[in-house]
Design a protein around this motif. Structure first.
Motif, PDB file in Angstrom:
ATOM      1  N   ALA A 146      63.785  47.077  86.764  1.00 42.03           N
ATOM      2  CA  ALA A 146      63.664  46.332  88.026  1.00 42.03           C
ATOM      3  C   ALA A 146      63.069  47.207  89.127  1.00 42.03           C
ATOM      4  N   GLN A 147      63.499  48.466  89.206  1.00 42.44           N
ATOM      5  CA  GLN A 147      62.966  49.373  90.230  1.00 42.44           C
ATOM      6  C   GLN A 147      61.465  49.582  90.063  1.00 42.44           C
ATOM      7  N   ALA A 148      60.982  49.453  88.833  1.00 42.46           N
ATOM      8  CA  ALA A 148      59.551  49.626  88.560  1.00 42.46           C
ATOM      9  C   ALA A 148      58.793  48.292  88.644  1.00 42.46           C
ATOM     10  N   GLY A 149      59.483  47.230  89.103  1.00 48.23           N
ATOM     11  CA  GLY A 149      58.827  45.935  89.272  1.00 48.23           C
ATOM     12  C   GLY A 149      58.854  45.044  88.048  1.00 48.23           C
ATOM     13  N   HIS A 150      59.749  45.347  87.101  1.00 51.21           N
ATOM     14  CA  HIS A 150      59.827  44.562  85.864  1.00 51.21           C
ATOM     15  C   HIS A 150      61.247  44.027  85.682  1.00 51.21           C
ATOM     16  N   GLY A 151      61.749  43.345  86.690  1.00 53.09           N
ATOM     17  CA  GLY A 151      63.130  42.865  86.674  1.00 53.09           C
ATOM     18  C   GLY A 151      63.310  41.500  86.054  1.00 53.09           C
ATOM     19  N   SER A 152      64.484  40.933  86.315  1.00 53.44           N
ATOM     20  CA  SER A 152      64.841  39.644  85.706  1.00 53.44           C
ATOM     21  C   SER A 152      64.006  38.489  86.258  1.00 53.44           C
ATOM     22  N   ASP A 153      63.229  38.756  87.305  1.00 54.98           N
ATOM     23  CA  ASP A 153      62.302  37.717  87.779  1.00 54.98           C
ATOM     24  C   ASP A 153      61.078  37.627  86.867  1.00 54.98           C
ATOM     25  N   LYS A 154      60.875  38.647  86.021  1.00 58.49           N
ATOM     26  CA  LYS A 154      59.731  38.659  85.102  1.00 58.49           C
ATOM     27  C   LYS A 154      60.152  38.388  83.655  1.00 58.49           C
ATOM     28  N   MET A 155      61.421  38.659  83.342  1.00 62.01           N
ATOM     29  CA  MET A 155      61.900  38.486  81.961  1.00 62.01           C
ATOM     30  C   MET A 155      62.993  37.428  81.918  1.00 62.01           C
ATOM     31  N   ASP A 156      63.129  36.782  80.769  1.00 65.39           N
ATOM     32  CA  ASP A 156      64.191  35.783  80.644  1.00 65.39           C
ATOM     33  C   ASP A 156      65.121  36.068  79.468  1.00 65.39           C
TER      34      ASP A 156
ATOM     35  N   PRO B  48      51.270  45.340  82.438  1.00 62.49           N
ATOM     36  CA  PRO B  48      51.779  46.316  83.410  1.00 62.49           C
ATOM     37  C   PRO B  48      53.051  47.026  82.909  1.00 62.49           C
ATOM     38  N   PHE B  49      53.918  46.302  82.200  1.00 65.18           N
ATOM     39  CA  PHE B  49      55.137  46.903  81.644  1.00 65.18           C
ATOM     40  C   PHE B  49      54.768  47.949  80.592  1.00 65.18           C
ATOM     41  N   PHE B  50      53.873  47.565  79.687  1.00 64.23           N
ATOM     42  CA  PHE B  50      53.404  48.471  78.631  1.00 64.23           C
ATOM     43  C   PHE B  50      52.794  49.733  79.250  1.00 64.23           C
ATOM     44  N   ASP B  51      51.936  49.545  80.249  1.00 60.82           N
ATOM     45  CA  ASP B  51      51.280  50.682  80.903  1.00 60.82           C
ATOM     46  C   ASP B  51      52.283  51.605  81.593  1.00 60.82           C
ATOM     47  N   ALA B  52      53.357  51.024  82.130  1.00 60.21           N
ATOM     48  CA  ALA B  52      54.359  51.815  82.858  1.00 60.21           C
ATOM     49  C   ALA B  52      55.248  52.632  81.921  1.00 60.21           C
ATOM     50  N   TYR B  53      55.491  52.139  80.705  1.00 66.15           N
ATOM     51  CA  TYR B  53      56.483  52.776  79.838  1.00 66.15           C
ATOM     52  C   TYR B  53      55.962  53.351  78.523  1.00 66.15           C
ATOM     53  N   ASN B  54      55.034  52.681  77.872  1.00 62.79           N
ATOM     54  CA  ASN B  54      54.625  53.133  76.538  1.00 62.79           C
ATOM     55  C   ASN B  54      54.020  54.542  76.584  1.00 62.79           C
ATOM     56  N   GLY B  55      54.512  55.396  75.671  1.00 55.31           N
ATOM     57  CA  GLY B  55      54.003  56.765  75.589  1.00 55.31           C
ATOM     58  C   GLY B  55      54.523  57.689  76.664  1.00 55.31           C
ATOM     59  N   LYS B  56      55.475  57.201  77.460  1.00 59.38           N
ATOM     60  CA  LYS B  56      55.994  57.998  78.574  1.00 59.38           C
ATOM     61  C   LYS B  56      57.441  58.432  78.321  1.00 59.38           C
TER      62      LYS B  56
END
Length: 133
Positions: A24-34, A63-71
């Motif tokens: 959520a802090q990175a902009g991928h919160g429950s408003d984007k996922m169900d 955007p989620f993939f770019d923020a987390y994958n490989g990091k």
């Protein structure tokens, strides 16, 4: 279109709430996922190192993939590197069906999948898992 991901190599000390808060802090919160599920090992009370996420809009995956994958993960000073793939089971309805008769549903909330309202005024709010008949 595919909307469900499997997120792997999660440090075992993360709880559902910690991981959701980080997303959520990175902009991928429950408003984007169900749908969100971080399997927990009942014996040692640690997560099993992977999670399932379903996005309401498939466009939010990139955007989620770019923020987390490989990091690296932000917490716990872990060497684990996040690895994201499409989940075998796709979509909120299919995910719900997968868990509807699971023994997990008898466990405490912290062990169960989390479901969020997909659309409308209550979008992003916690939604009760459908009960089996």
């Amino acid at each position: 279109r595919r909307s469900s991901l499997m997120v792997r190599n999660i440090p075992n000390k993360y709880t559902q709430q910690m991981l959701l808060a980080e997303f959520a802090q990175a902009g991928h919160g429950s408003d984007k996922m169900d749908f969100f599920y971080l399997p927990i090992d009942f014996k040692n009370k640690c997560n099993r190192g992977y999670a399932f996420v379903n996005f309401v809009d498939y466009k939010d995956i990139v955007p989620f993939f770019d923020a987390y994958n490989g990091k690296s993960w932000k917490r716990f000073n872990s060497d684990k590197i996040c690895d994201i793939t499409y989940a075998r089971i796709q979509g909120k309805a299919a995910m719900l069906k997968r868990f509807e008769n699971s023994a997990l549903m008898e466990k405490d909330d912290e062990y169960r999948p989390m479901v969020f309202v997909s659309h409308g005024e209550r979008k992003g709010q916690i939604e009760a898992m459908p009960r089996t008949s």
